[in-house]
Structure formats: C-alpha cells, structure tokens
Design an enzyme around this catalytic site. Structure first.
Site, PDB file in Angstrom:
ATOM      1  N   LYS A  50       0.803  -1.223   0.000  1.00 33.32           N
ATOM      2  CA  LYS A  50       0.000   0.000   0.000  1.00 33.32           C
ATOM      3  C   LYS A  50       0.836   1.274   0.000  1.00 33.32           C
ATOM      4  O   LYS A  50       0.329   2.362  -0.265  1.00 33.32           O
ATOM      5  CB  LYS A  50      -0.982  -0.016   1.168  1.00 33.32           C
ATOM      6  CG  LYS A  50      -2.050  -1.087   0.990  1.00 33.32           C
ATOM      7  CD  LYS A  50      -3.197  -0.961   1.942  1.00 33.32           C
ATOM      8  CE  LYS A  50      -4.272  -1.984   1.610  1.00 33.32           C
ATOM      9  NZ  LYS A  50      -5.479  -1.876   2.439  1.00 33.32           N
ATOM     10  N   SER A  75      -7.585   1.189   9.704  1.00 34.74           N
ATOM     11  CA  SER A  75      -7.026   0.636  10.941  1.00 34.74           C
ATOM     12  C   SER A  75      -5.848  -0.283  10.637  1.00 34.74           C
ATOM     13  O   SER A  75      -5.310  -0.927  11.530  1.00 34.74           O
ATOM     14  CB  SER A  75      -8.104  -0.157  11.696  1.00 34.74           C
ATOM     15  OG  SER A  75      -8.562  -1.231  10.895  1.00 34.74           O
TER      16      SER A  75
END
Length: 311
Positions: A50, A75
């Site tokens: 990511k 999260s």
C-alpha cells in the site's frame, strides 16, 4: 486508465519505494505442480504494497492541496502507508482510526508520522469523522482502495513482477477493497502476454465473488475472517476494471488460509499475513488451472501480530 498513465506512475514513485524481490521455491513448485513466482511486498516499506498507492496519490496533488494535508480512514496497512508516504513527501497526514484498533497499529502510525483521530468502530463513524476533518481543514481525502491514483500505484507491484518474469500465465492476488487486484489486472493487461489475473477471497467475506456474478457491487453482512485486510468492499472506481480484466475469483476457507500461511512460514521462511496467504491458498485450490503453468503470486504484506498466530 491507460498504459501511459501506469508507466508514468511507476516512474514517478520508483525513487520512493522498494523494488521488492521475486522469490521461488522448488518445494512449492512440486507441491502445486506449477512454477510459482512470489512478488514479496512483505518486504516493501511499511511491510505492505500500500506504500505504492499512497505515494502516487500524494504526488499527484497540487502544491496547495499538499499544504493542507491528507486524510484517510484505516485501521491497517493503508494507515501506516499514508503516514510514511506523507512524511517522505513533507505532507501532514491525519488518520482516522477506530478506538479499538490494536495498539501496535496505532504506535506504527505515530512512528511513521501520522496524526491519529479516533472514532467509534463503525464504517459510518470512520467516514463521518474523515469528512469532518476535510471540512474543517481542507485536507484531501485519499481512499485506501477506491481512488484512481491509488489503483495505479498498487499496479506497479505487478509491473515489477512481469518485468522480472514476462511470460507468466496467471497472476493470483488477494481481493479486499479492490485496489490491488484492479491495478494488477491493468498491469497484466498492458505488460503481460495473454496473462490472466485471478483473485483470492475468503469465503467469509466473498463480496467480490458475488459482485462479479451479479454485475453490481455487493456487500458483506458479516466478515468473520482471519484475513483482516480483506474485510472491505469494492468501489465504483475499481469494480469496472475488475469486471473487464479479472478472469475469476476463487474463494477459500479459513482452514485453507491458515494452512497456506503456515506452509509459507515453515517452508519458505517468509513472514506473511493472513491476507497474503489467501492468494496462495487460491493457487493450491485451483490445481487444474495452475498445473504445468508459470504462476505469479502477489504477497501483499507481512504485518502480522506474532503474539497471535493462528497456528
């Protein structure tokens, strides 16, 4: 999204990311009756792919937008990735995190330079809190998976895999929010040679599988899967790409995910998270599809709580 856009993205973010290794295992090849190449994004900065999409999304902002910062709700891995990418590019990052997020994840976000705003542990609360921050500060919201610049960034992992192994027959990657598989599908389309993309998805969170069948974005009423990174759903930017370019999505059980994860840990000595194991579990399950073929597997990340292993 065009090949030029994908290529420009790759060139743009390359100085800020790792070109992660592509590893093989003779034992895996024997076990699967295929030749398998693992693109190891568990070795990426912040421990997951990511970082790629987060970096590209921030780099595409104007100077004025950068001055006001960026915000996301997450999260998990994207919270860490956006924090690190923003710090690298001298941009303030605010991360909306559920109050019950693990302390280790909160600590990582702070370590990477992100500012945490806590909210109730619901998607509605996450979105409302992020929207409020955008309204109050003028910061730019960056979605973890349903953003064109994020999708392009995530696809660069597959570009690197295909540059290393240009003759792959099938590439497997996990499916959660859809950013990785959409980007990988674009990369396979533009850089591969008749290379198909197959998604791996937990049966307990099989919204993408059902979405391909119904032709509309489906949701999950529950998502009781160990693959915590795959509990999200597809979005309107990535779903059309998936519809067009993804051959199929293979669902795997919780037992199959855990067995695949343990196999990689024990036999290849690689620390991978459950979400990554889903892709390899799909390879094992699709025995007829992979037999005697060259297979790529995107190992999406290695951020796992070693004090809470499933085996």
């Amino acid at each position: 999204m065009t090949k030029t856009q994908l290529s420009d993205c790759y060139n743009r973010i390359s100085p800020y990311i790792h070109n992660t290794p592509v590893l093989t295992s003779r034992l895996v090849n024997t076990y699967t009756n295929a030749t398998v190449f693992f693109k190891c994004e568990n070795f990426q900065k912040t421990g997951a792919y990511k970082m790629r999409g987060a970096t590209n999304a921030i780099m595409q902002l104007s100077s004025e937008q950068k001055s006001k910062g960026v915000v996301t709700h997450s999260s998990g891995n994207f919270a860490q990735a956006l924090s690190f990418a923003a710090k690298s590019l001298d941009v303030k990052a605010t991360i909306v995190m559920p109050a019950n997020s693990p302390k280790v994840k909160k600590d990582a976000v702070v370590e990477y330079g992100g500012h945490i705003v806590e909210c109730a542990p619901t998607i509605e609360a996450r979105e409302a809190t992020a929207n409020q921050i955008v309204n109050d500060t003028g910061a730019t919201f960056i979605h973890p998976s349903n953003d064109p610049d994020v999708i392009l960034g995530q696809g660069t992992a597959c570009i690197e895999l295909l540059k290393a192994q240009p003759d792959l027959d099938v590439i497997f990657c996990p499916v959660g929010g859809g950013g990785l598989i959409a980007g990988s599908a674009l990369a396979a389309h533009y850089y591969g040679h008749n290379c198909q993309v197959v998604g791996g998805e937990p049966m307990e969170a099989d919204d993408a599988y059902r979405s391909l069948l119904s032709g509309t974005i489906e949701t999950n009423q529950t998502a009781h899967t160990i693959a915590d990174g795959l509990r999200t759903q597809l979005g309107h930017h990535n779903f059309p790409i998936i519809q067009k370019h993804v051959k199929q999505i293979t669902r795997v059980s919780e037992v199959e995910i855990i067995e695949a994860m343990r196999f990689i840990w024990e036999r290849m000595k690689l620390i991978i998270e459950p979400s990554s194991a889903v892709a390899f579990a799909a390879v094992i399950k699709d025995e007829k599809m992979v037999r005697n073929k060259k297979i790529g597997v995107i190992i999406s990340g290695g951020n796992v709580d070693v004090n809470n292993l499933p085996f």
